[in-house]
Design a protein around this motif. Structure first.
Motif, short mmCIF file in Angstrom:
data_model
loop_
_atom_site.label_atom_id
_atom_site.label_comp_id
_atom_site.label_asym_id
_atom_site.label_seq_id
_atom_site.Cartn_x
_atom_site.Cartn_y
_atom_site.Cartn_z
N SER A 146 42.53 30.97 2.39
CA SER A 146 41.54 30.91 3.45
C SER A 146 40.80 29.57 3.53
CB SER A 146 40.50 32.04 3.28
OG SER A 146 41.12 33.31 3.38
N PHE A 147 40.69 28.86 2.39
CA PHE A 147 39.95 27.59 2.43
C PHE A 147 40.59 26.56 3.36
CE2 PHE A 147 38.85 23.33 0.93
CZ PHE A 147 37.47 23.39 1.04
N PRO A 148 41.94 26.46 3.42
CA PRO A 148 42.51 25.51 4.40
C PRO A 148 42.06 25.79 5.82
CG PRO A 148 44.19 26.16 2.84
CD PRO A 148 42.99 27.04 2.57
N VAL A 149 41.99 27.07 6.20
CA VAL A 149 41.52 27.43 7.54
C VAL A 149 40.03 27.11 7.67
CG1 VAL A 149 41.27 29.30 9.21
CG2 VAL A 149 43.27 29.22 7.71
N TYR A 150 39.25 27.48 6.63
CA TYR A 150 37.82 27.18 6.62
C TYR A 150 37.60 25.67 6.75
CZ TYR A 150 33.25 26.18 4.52
OH TYR A 150 31.98 25.68 4.28
N GLY A 151 38.37 24.89 5.98
CA GLY A 151 38.21 23.45 6.00
C GLY A 151 38.53 22.84 7.35
N LEU A 152 39.63 23.27 7.97
CA LEU A 152 40.01 22.74 9.27
C LEU A 152 38.95 23.06 10.32
CD1 LEU A 152 43.83 23.61 9.33
CD2 LEU A 152 42.81 21.32 9.13
N ARG A 153 38.41 24.27 10.27
CA ARG A 153 37.41 24.68 11.26
C ARG A 153 36.06 24.02 11.00
NH1 ARG A 153 38.58 31.17 12.27
NH2 ARG A 153 40.75 30.91 12.93
N THR A 154 35.78 23.70 9.73
CA THR A 154 34.51 23.06 9.39
C THR A 154 34.52 21.59 9.77
OG1 THR A 154 34.19 24.61 7.56
CG2 THR A 154 32.89 22.59 7.51
N GLY A 155 35.71 20.97 9.72
CA GLY A 155 35.81 19.56 10.09
C GLY A 155 36.48 18.68 9.06
N PHE A 156 36.99 19.26 7.97
CA PHE A 156 37.72 18.49 6.98
C PHE A 156 39.12 18.17 7.49
CE2 PHE A 156 34.79 20.81 4.03
CZ PHE A 156 34.13 19.70 3.52
N THR A 157 39.67 17.04 7.05
CA THR A 157 41.05 16.70 7.40
C THR A 157 42.00 17.41 6.44
OG1 THR A 157 41.15 14.78 5.93
CG2 THR A 157 40.28 14.43 8.16
N VAL A 158 43.28 17.43 6.80
CA VAL A 158 44.28 18.04 5.93
C VAL A 158 44.30 17.33 4.58
CG1 VAL A 158 46.76 18.43 5.61
CG2 VAL A 158 45.72 18.89 7.83
N GLU A 159 44.17 16.02 4.58
CA GLU A 159 44.17 15.25 3.33
C GLU A 159 42.97 15.62 2.46
OE1 GLU A 159 44.66 13.97 6.35
OE2 GLU A 159 46.83 13.59 6.12
N GLN A 160 41.80 15.81 3.08
CA GLN A 160 40.62 16.20 2.32
C GLN A 160 40.78 17.60 1.72
OE1 GLN A 160 37.68 15.50 5.45
NE2 GLN A 160 36.76 13.85 4.22
N ILE A 161 41.37 18.51 2.50
CA ILE A 161 41.60 19.87 2.00
C ILE A 161 42.55 19.83 0.81
CG2 ILE A 161 42.63 22.11 2.57
CD1 ILE A 161 41.69 21.61 5.48
N ALA A 162 43.60 19.02 0.92
CA ALA A 162 44.56 18.89 -0.18
C ALA A 162 43.89 18.33 -1.43
CB ALA A 162 45.72 17.99 0.24
N ALA A 163 42.91 17.45 -1.24
CA ALA A 163 42.21 16.87 -2.38
C ALA A 163 41.19 17.83 -2.98
CB ALA A 163 41.51 15.57 -1.95
N LEU A 164 40.57 18.67 -2.14
CA LEU A 164 39.52 19.57 -2.62
C LEU A 164 40.07 20.79 -3.37
CD1 LEU A 164 37.12 19.61 0.48
CD2 LEU A 164 36.56 18.76 -1.81
#
Length: 396
Positions: A231-249
């Motif tokens: 769920s965090f990838p979806v949360y991150g994309l909707r919050t405003g994080f980039t795919v690269e940032q999600i991969a790093a987090l």
């Protein structure tokens, strides 16, 4: 063979099993976020995304129902090899057909394979351990799985080379591990239980009655692990994080767990498992509650995920260790099965609950629920008392 030869051979077998555990963590850590991103890009709703992710744990749960019997039929080596083959072939099939229905079936198969790997390797490691090193072995087992699960999301960065690349690389690793297992592990079967103690659910009911508080952490760990990674990838994309940032987090949840796994285990030896589990639940829960307040702050989110993951990332192994403190040795195999049930149930609930909350538009709600569950667990510790006849001198 000399005693030194037996010890060396045992160490080789032990580290092969640790490799199996790392591989199982890799497959789950990679599939959850990568497929979640694929489904989000395909326009699939967050609720359906969560349901699809839960298929992996449905397969794992189903395998748990028959794992003990299958292991008795085929033995440790064949069950591990079969799990490796099943996951490897499924990985190769994912990029061939971008179908939600097919991915659901493939995730079921991966769940079955991973569950076979977990059950056989965990039980084999437990059998190889002595009372003097069992706690260390369990902690190292948990750390090894955490290493694999933490490295898995880094496969997101390989997508720029082609959508099939992460799957192919992981499948090759499984193939190499399969060769090692086939040529280096002995073909052993577990000893058969005597009497009628395996009939019915008496052992499982007794395990619940004596150690329910020690068995809940497995559910919470499974819920957290699968829920965040799906769920965090979806949360991150909707919050405003980039795919690269999600991969790093994402890896920092597991990294936090790796950093604090042994320290928390050592603290639990000194101050008691219950105290450490309660403190870790409150601290980790509060950090999860604060994540929505971090907004799009990359570094604040990273710090909160690391601290939260650090304190709750040891829940599965600490829970098993606490159960071993409480229960007589004859009930430990039953407690291990119960913990596996709880882990799989939590792993199924995590993506579904997270997907359902994201579907309402309340993105931060997934962390509010997650943090609340850990704090609630810590509070229920007040209700749990160990019977002195079953406790191993743990001061509560």
């Amino acid at each position: 063979m000399t005693q030194a030869g037996h010890t060396r051979q045992g160490n080789i077998h032990y580290f092969i099993l640790i490799g199996v555990v790392i591989a199982a963590g890799l497959s789950q850590g990679l599939l959850l976020p990568v497929l979640a991103i694929f489904l989000e890009r395909m326009g699939i709703s967050s609720t359906m995304n969560g349901l699809n992710a839960a298929a992996l744990y449905v397969g794992s749960f189903a395998m748990t129902l028959v794992a003990e019997r299958v292991l008795g039929w085929v033995g440790f080596k064949k069950l591990i090899a079969a799990g490796l083959v099943l996951v490897m072939l499924s990985l190769l099939a994912f990029p061939l057909i971008p179908s939600v229905a097919l991915w659901f079936v493939l995730r079921l198969l991966v769940g079955i394979g991973d569950s076979a790997l977990h059950y056989a390797s965990q039980l084999w490691i437990l059998m190889m351990s002595t009372p003097e090193n069992r706690g260390r072995s369990i902690s190292f087992y948990g750390m090894s799985y955490g290493i694999g699960f933490s490295i898995g999301p880094l496969g997101i960065s390989l997508l720029k080379y082609g959508e099939a690349v992460p799957f192919i690389i992981l499948a090759v690793l499984f193939l190499l591990l399969l060769v090692v297992v086939l040529f280096k592990l002995p073909d052993l079967k577990p000893e058969r239980s005597q009497g009628t103690e395996t009939a019915g659910g008496g052992r499982y009911r007794t395990s619940y009655r004596l150690a329910w508080y020690a068995l809940i952490p497995a559910f919470l760990y499974g819920y957290m692990e699968s829920g965040i990674n799906s769920s965090f990838p979806v949360y991150g994309l909707r919050t405003g994080f980039t795919v690269e940032q999600i991969a790093a987090l994402l890896p920092f949840v597991g990294i936090g767990g790796l950093l604090l796994q042994l320290p928390l285990g050592m603290l639990s030896d000194r101050f008691g498992r219950k105290r450490v589990l309660t403190f870790a639940g409150i601290t980790g829960g509060l950090c999860f509650l604060l994540i929505p307040l971090a907004g799009t702050s990359f570094w604040m989110t990273l710090v909160l995920l690391t601290i939260a993951g650090g304190f709750v990332g040891s829940f599965f192994s600490l829970g098993l260790a606490y159960a071993a403190d409480i229960l007589p040795r004859t009930l430990l195999p039953a407690a291990n099965v119960v913990a596996s049930f709880h882990f799989n149930a939590g792993s199924i609930a995590g993506p579904n609950a997270g997907g359902a909350i994201l579907g309402t538009g309340w993105n931060g709600g997934m962390f509010v629920l997650l943090g609340g569950l850990y704090i609630l667990f810590a509070c229920t510790g007040i209700l749990f008392k160990v019977k002195k006849s079953t406790a191993d001198q743990e001061s509560l």
